[in-house]
Motif scaffolding. Structure first.
Motif, short mmCIF file in Angstrom:
data_model
loop_
_atom_site.label_atom_id
_atom_site.label_comp_id
_atom_site.label_asym_id
_atom_site.label_seq_id
_atom_site.Cartn_x
_atom_site.Cartn_y
_atom_site.Cartn_z
N PHE A 1 0.84 -1.20 0.00
CA PHE A 1 0.00 0.00 0.00
C PHE A 1 0.88 1.25 0.00
CE2 PHE A 1 -2.51 -3.35 1.96
CZ PHE A 1 -3.75 -3.21 1.35
N ASP A 2 0.30 2.36 -0.46
CA ASP A 2 1.05 3.61 -0.44
C ASP A 2 0.37 4.67 0.42
OD1 ASP A 2 -1.16 4.14 -1.97
OD2 ASP A 2 -0.07 4.97 -3.68
N TYR A 3 -0.41 4.22 1.40
CA TYR A 3 -1.10 5.15 2.29
C TYR A 3 -0.10 5.97 3.12
CZ TYR A 3 -5.12 1.99 1.56
OH TYR A 3 -6.11 1.22 1.01
N SER A 4 -0.49 7.20 3.38
CA SER A 4 0.26 7.99 4.35
C SER A 4 -0.17 7.51 5.74
CB SER A 4 -0.08 9.48 4.19
OG SER A 4 -1.47 9.69 4.45
N VAL A 5 0.59 7.91 6.74
CA VAL A 5 0.21 7.57 8.12
C VAL A 5 0.61 8.73 9.03
CG1 VAL A 5 2.38 6.35 8.56
CG2 VAL A 5 0.38 5.86 9.97
N LYS A 6 -0.28 9.06 9.94
CA LYS A 6 -0.02 10.14 10.89
C LYS A 6 0.00 9.55 12.30
CE LYS A 6 -2.33 13.66 8.09
NZ LYS A 6 -3.49 14.60 8.02
N VAL A 7 1.04 9.85 13.04
CA VAL A 7 1.15 9.42 14.44
C VAL A 7 1.22 10.67 15.29
CG1 VAL A 7 2.49 8.11 16.12
CG2 VAL A 7 2.39 7.33 13.74
N MET A 8 0.33 10.78 16.25
CA MET A 8 0.28 11.99 17.07
C MET A 8 -0.24 11.69 18.47
SD MET A 8 -3.02 13.55 15.12
CE MET A 8 -2.68 12.53 13.67
N LEU A 9 0.08 12.56 19.36
CA LEU A 9 -0.44 12.48 20.73
C LEU A 9 -1.43 13.62 20.87
CD1 LEU A 9 0.02 10.82 23.34
CD2 LEU A 9 1.65 12.57 24.05
N SER A 10 -2.69 13.28 21.10
CA SER A 10 -3.70 14.33 21.17
C SER A 10 -4.84 13.92 22.10
CB SER A 10 -4.26 14.61 19.77
OG SER A 10 -4.91 13.46 19.25
N ARG A 11 -5.61 14.91 22.48
CA ARG A 11 -6.79 14.64 23.30
C ARG A 11 -7.97 14.51 22.36
NH1 ARG A 11 -7.79 14.48 28.59
NH2 ARG A 11 -5.64 15.07 29.05
N GLU A 12 -8.62 13.34 22.37
CA GLU A 12 -9.72 13.12 21.44
C GLU A 12 -10.93 12.49 22.12
OE1 GLU A 12 -9.38 9.90 18.58
OE2 GLU A 12 -7.43 9.42 19.43
N TYR A 13 -12.06 12.64 21.44
CA TYR A 13 -13.32 12.14 22.01
C TYR A 13 -13.53 10.66 21.69
CZ TYR A 13 -18.27 11.51 22.92
OH TYR A 13 -19.45 11.04 23.39
#
Length: 202
Positions: free
Chosen positions: A103-115
């Motif tokens: 696959f050629d998907y991008s990927v985002k890794v982050m630390l965040s406050r989410e619902y």
């Protein structure tokens, strides 16, 4: 007759007040839980079979490659300090798995406050609301997700060797998370309130 009516009204008011106090207490305990728990959230590109399988492969690789941050040593207080330096490493791990699977998907890794909605993991149910989470979004991020509890450590099979949930949460919080949401109406009440609050702040 009037006296009986007054009694009925008094009993009804007492019942309503009791329910309100119960929900308020439940909501406060839920808030403390959200402040104590760190989550991992992996979101697939889509709901296709291939994308869902890829999500699980990314999950497994990240849990293995980043074992030192999933072993219970990272808690809610030191999460930003300890996880932030490892984000590029986790991103490379995820990217390599995606590429290796064609696959050629991008990927985002982050630390965040989410619902999060009310969610059950094994025998633990976490109330709805915003949590601090390590978030891994694959491609468009439009598929079903997978999540676990990073702190207390519940993501790995070896997590039982580390801090148990009852060593992180107090007795009232433990009682709450061990309730069955199917039979606990207050979970739904808190979820509706948190959904409304989240929409207002979005």
């Amino acid at each position: 007759m009037k006296f009986r009516r007054k009694i009925e009204i008094s009993v009804s008011l007492a019942l309503v007040i009791t329910v309100i106090f119960s929900i308020v207490s439940f909501a406060k305990t839920s808030e403390r839980i959200r402040d104590d728990v760190l989550r991992l959230h992996v979101i697939a590109n889509s709901d296709s079979r291939e994308d869902q399988q890829l999500k699980l492969k990314v999950r497994d690789a990240v849990l293995t490659g980043g074992a030192e941050i999933f072993d219970g040593s990272v808690d809610i207080d030191n999460a930003v300090k300890k996880i932030t330096p490892d984000i590029p490493k986790l991103q490379k791990i995820a990217e390599s798995v995606i590429k290796a699977n064609g696959f050629d998907y991008s990927v985002k890794v982050m630390l965040s406050r989410e619902y999060f909605n009310t969610r059950t993991y094994d025998t633990v149910t976490l109330p709805a609301g915003k949590y601090l989470a390590l978030r891994i979004v694959i491609g468009a991020g439009e598929g079903h997700n997978w999540w676990c509890v990073m702190f207390p450590a519940m993501c790995l099979p070896a997590a039982d060797k580390h801090r148990k949930i009852d060593s992180v949460l107090d007795s009232n919080e433990v009682k709450l998370v061990e309730k069955n949401p199917k039979y606990e109406v207050r979970f739904k009440v808190v979820e509706l309130y948190e959904e409304l609050k989240n929409k207002i702040h979005c």
